[in-house]
Enzyme design. Structure first.
Site, PDB file in Angstrom:
ATOM      1  N   TYR A   1       0.827  -1.205   0.000  1.00  0.00           N
ATOM      2  CA  TYR A   1       0.000   0.000   0.000  1.00  0.00           C
ATOM      3  C   TYR A   1       0.862   1.255   0.000  1.00  0.00           C
ATOM      4  O   TYR A   1       2.006   1.240   0.457  1.00  0.00           O
ATOM      5  CB  TYR A   1      -0.889   0.047   1.252  1.00  0.00           C
ATOM      6  CG  TYR A   1      -1.857  -1.090   1.391  1.00  0.00           C
ATOM      7  CD1 TYR A   1      -3.158  -0.979   0.924  1.00  0.00           C
ATOM      8  CD2 TYR A   1      -1.469  -2.275   2.005  1.00  0.00           C
ATOM      9  CE1 TYR A   1      -4.053  -2.027   1.073  1.00  0.00           C
ATOM     10  CE2 TYR A   1      -2.348  -3.328   2.159  1.00  0.00           C
ATOM     11  CZ  TYR A   1      -3.644  -3.200   1.686  1.00  0.00           C
ATOM     12  OH  TYR A   1      -4.522  -4.243   1.818  1.00  0.00           O
TER      13      TYR A   1
ATOM     14  N   ASP B   1     -10.304   6.577   9.738  1.00  0.00           N
ATOM     15  CA  ASP B   1      -9.991   7.269   8.489  1.00  0.00           C
ATOM     16  C   ASP B   1     -10.890   8.501   8.404  1.00  0.00           C
ATOM     17  O   ASP B   1     -11.710   8.749   9.299  1.00  0.00           O
ATOM     18  CB  ASP B   1     -10.137   6.353   7.261  1.00  0.00           C
ATOM     19  CG  ASP B   1     -11.567   5.881   7.020  1.00  0.00           C
ATOM     20  OD1 ASP B   1     -12.505   6.396   7.681  1.00  0.00           O
ATOM     21  OD2 ASP B   1     -11.766   4.989   6.185  1.00  0.00           O
TER      22      ASP B   1
ATOM     23  N   ARG C   1      -5.571   1.284   8.387  1.00  0.00           N
ATOM     24  CA  ARG C   1      -6.221   2.256   9.281  1.00  0.00           C
ATOM     25  C   ARG C   1      -5.750   2.072  10.728  1.00  0.00           C
ATOM     26  O   ARG C   1      -5.576   3.046  11.465  1.00  0.00           O
ATOM     27  CB  ARG C   1      -7.739   2.101   9.204  1.00  0.00           C
ATOM     28  CG  ARG C   1      -8.368   2.674   7.947  1.00  0.00           C
ATOM     29  CD  ARG C   1      -9.869   2.556   7.983  1.00  0.00           C
ATOM     30  NE  ARG C   1     -10.337   1.199   7.754  1.00  0.00           N
ATOM     31  CZ  ARG C   1     -11.457   0.680   8.282  1.00  0.00           C
ATOM     32  NH1 ARG C   1     -12.188   1.405   9.102  1.00  0.00           N
ATOM     33  NH2 ARG C   1     -11.818  -0.549   7.994  1.00  0.00           N
TER      34      ARG C   1
END
Length: 298
Positions: free
Chosen positions: A65, A79, A174
């Site tokens: 990511y 988030d 997250r």
């Protein structure tokens, strides 16, 4: 239709939305995906087409990511999609403070998933329980982080860190954002997320839903071969006689090297993928047993 689609998931779509859209575009009922992405995230979402849905469980688990983390903010969802819980200006936070604690997030670590996530607790998905306002004790679990690399640092009242993360399956980015903020006593939340790699598929080779639709209209769409998605598995090639018996569900006795607890990909002599097998060691022999047979009428 048989194979994989390396989809670049758009923002605002759930993974289920993408599967439904692909079904409509390809007019294909049997469609599945590997590795759920949150609606706010974009990037690689591997899509299996036809019988390839039976291969999803055998894809490699590594993911990568590119994440942007905002400090000074915490939210209900970890988030920016969630309700803001705390909001404090922290202009004095610097990159050196973050570099000092990043090693704590490497290797096998304990992680508590976000309250708003799709995992099951007490037989229900966490986000359903959270939306009802129920108090939930979310158990921690072990995840593995292979690499963390700082890409950019953006100082300011609410500074942001851009990092590249390579990790195993089940890792919540997250949660990393939230836990980084907790360690720094500043609070932190995920501001932006792109998945750059998943299950052997990479962002640079992905296509959008719009490109897929155009390729289908022009009759030039071709699924990616499962061979690429399974190239991390040991390959076993069978002669036509053994291939026919194996496709009929019969275990094959052979001079195989035993591979404990790992599936193998099985091909015929023309390199046609027949399916997935398991090597079983008995007292005096090794059998190649069918687990998933893709070619039933060989």
């Amino acid at each position: 239709m048989f194979g994989f689609l390396n989809l670049n998931k758009p923002m605002g779509f759930t993974s289920h939305d993408c599967v439904a859209r692909v079904r409509r575009i390809l007019r294909l009922k049997r469609v599945g995906h590997a590795g759920t992405l949150d609606p706010a995230a974009t990037g690689v979402l591997p899509i299996a087409l036809g019988k390839a849905t039976r291969l999803l469980q055998f894809l490699p688990s590594k993911k990568a990511y590119q994440a942007r983390i905002r400090f000074g903010v915490t939210t209900t969802t970890d988030d920016l999609e969630g309700e803001i819980l705390t909001h404090q200006s922290i202009p004095d936070l610097n990159l050196e403070q973050i570099q000092a604690i990043l090693p704590q997030f490497m290797g096998k670590i304990q992680q508590i998933p976000p309250l708003y996530s799709a995992i099951h607790v007490q037989g229900k998905r966490l986000y359903d329980l959270a939306r009802k306002g129920e108090t939930i004790d979310v158990p921690s679990r072990t995840v593995e982080i292979f690499d963390l690399k700082i890409l950019n640092w953006y100082p300011g009242e609410f500074p942001e860190l851009e990092i590249a993360i390579a990790c195993g399956s089940g890792t919540y980015i997250r949660s990393i954002a939230r836990d980084l903020g907790t360690q720094l006593n500043t609070g932190g939340t995920l501001a932006h997320l792109i998945r750059t790699e998943s299950s052997g598929f990479t962002l640079e080779n992905s296509i959008t839903l719009e490109t897929l639709e155009t390729q289908v209209q022009q009759q030039i769409f071709s699924p990616q071969s499962p061979n690429q998605a399974l190239n991390h598995l040991t390959t076993i090639i069978l002669t036509p006689e053994f291939a026919k018996r194996w496709c009929q569900g019969q275990p094959i006795l052979g001079d195989f090297s035993i591979i404990d607890d790992h599936p193998v990909s099985v091909y015929d002599s023309d390199h046609q993928l027949l399916g997935i097998g398991n090597l079983i060691k008995t007292s005096d022999q090794i059998l190649l047993a069918p687990q998933v047979v893709l070619v039933e009428n060989y």
